[in-house]
Design a protein around this motif. Sequence first.
Motif, PDB file in Angstrom:
ATOM      1  N   UNK A 275       0.827  -1.210   0.000  1.00  0.00           N
ATOM      2  CA  UNK A 275       0.000   0.000   0.000  1.00  0.00           C
ATOM      3  C   UNK A 275       0.858   1.254   0.000  1.00  0.00           C
ATOM      4  N   UNK A 276       2.005   1.217   0.690  1.00  0.00           N
ATOM      5  CA  UNK A 276       2.920   2.364   0.704  1.00  0.00           C
ATOM      6  C   UNK A 276       3.406   2.682  -0.702  1.00  0.00           C
ATOM      7  N   UNK A 277       3.759   1.649  -1.463  1.00  0.00           N
ATOM      8  CA  UNK A 277       4.233   1.844  -2.839  1.00  0.00           C
ATOM      9  C   UNK A 277       3.101   2.325  -3.731  1.00  0.00           C
ATOM     10  N   UNK A 278       1.936   1.688  -3.631  1.00  0.00           N
ATOM     11  CA  UNK A 278       0.799   2.052  -4.483  1.00  0.00           C
ATOM     12  C   UNK A 278       0.334   3.474  -4.192  1.00  0.00           C
ATOM     13  N   UNK A 279       0.347   3.859  -2.922  1.00  0.00           N
ATOM     14  CA  UNK A 279      -0.077   5.207  -2.541  1.00  0.00           C
ATOM     15  C   UNK A 279       0.814   6.259  -3.184  1.00  0.00           C
ATOM     16  N   UNK A 280       2.094   5.984  -3.262  1.00  0.00           N
ATOM     17  CA  UNK A 280       3.029   6.936  -3.866  1.00  0.00           C
ATOM     18  C   UNK A 280       2.696   7.178  -5.326  1.00  0.00           C
ATOM     19  N   UNK A 281       2.427   6.109  -6.058  1.00  0.00           N
ATOM     20  CA  UNK A 281       2.086   6.234  -7.478  1.00  0.00           C
ATOM     21  C   UNK A 281       0.755   6.949  -7.650  1.00  0.00           C
ATOM     22  N   UNK A 282      -0.222   6.574  -6.856  1.00  0.00           N
ATOM     23  CA  UNK A 282      -1.542   7.206  -6.939  1.00  0.00           C
ATOM     24  C   UNK A 282      -1.461   8.699  -6.649  1.00  0.00           C
TER      25      UNK A 282
END
Length: 433
Positions: A275-282
């Motif tokens: 989620x930390x990685x996905x949140x950054x992209x989003x």
Amino acid sequence: MIGTGYVGLTTGACLASLGHSVVCADADPHKVERLGGARVDILEPGLPETVRDALAAGRLEFTGDTAGAVAEAEVVFLCLPTPMGAGGAADLAAVEAVAGVIRDVLPPGCVVVNKSTVPVGTCARVAALLGRADVTVVSNPEFLREGRAVHDFLHPDRIVIGSADPAAARRVAGLYAALDAPLVLTDPASAELTKYAANFFLAMKLSFANNLATLCERFGADIDDVTEGIGRDPRIGPAFLRPGPGWGGSCLPKDTHALLTVCDRSGIDFPLLSATIETNVTHQHRLVARVAASCGRGTDGSLHGLRLALYGLTFKAGTSDLRDSPALAVARLLRERGAGLTAYDPALCEERPDLSDLVDVVADPVRAAEGAAACLVLTEWPELRDLDWAAIAARMTGHEVHDFRNLLDADLLARAGLSWRGIGRPAAPAPVA
């Protein structure tokens, strides 16, 4: 010291400044020649002076002969790149190749230190590749921030050493005896995981701050006040709570992906990490959508035919490093929507052919704004506050400044005829007519 990148050069020069005799080996003969002449191409405060002084004192030298460099060494540091490889795993090709080069020339009793950020189990892997019962492999991860690397080395908040051999651990610890820092002596796996865990936690705080900024915008709160309020809690702390255009750089992206790959291969579910990685992209997509909504043409979010001025391309202020820069990630998303991009960065004072397909880099901040529908601040360079914003406004076709670092003075921009919009902050006053 094998490898003269940020970690190898800083570690070598600083150890020499502590009185040790250091030989730095690198496969690039041009780099070896320049460093031997005290010419440091890395933008890092204090590093050129540290290298120069150590060379003058006769405690530091550079060579292209890796095998020769280790032939009489008591301790050999591996400071090699471990970039993101296939599927997100750390690519250990450089580490493994060097292990083959030095295996037969290491002196008996030598200690080999993994300074590079490597997956759990790499100490054992290197030891197996060396195949030397008389050589110990130790993990000693680095915790250096670009832009503060020399300071961080000489004033560490902890020194982590992982070894199954207490005598080898004490030898490595002795290299840092002149520094006043807590010493964490542990096993190799724990030391290797400590580095990944630290970078993951920092990335998580940044993703949290960026999501919190979005929440502030929705409810009319001020992210600066909110993060001050929570950051004064000693259980949380203020560091890494400033919102921005996403996190990046040479460590956080590759290390979080490497850790996620390790988890996947081990059958460990770690949703907080993914989620930390996905949140950054989003978050980056959201910022680009905001720019498109405010100055784009049409309802499809297109930026075709528009030019945007970008201020800052490096991943953070104080460095010339572009590796996994969030500024470049945002620039790519803008290009995908059709925008033409011109950029100014204080660390990039000449055209960059390697970036020509993405952005035109200019040395004049006013020129960067020529024909721009909007300006985007992407790196927190302090000198951007003192630009001639009235002159910049005169060159623009639009009047918006999207300050993705909350760096600029909204009132000053308003007097220049520009409207300011930050992240997680209240709307700025209207531009002065």
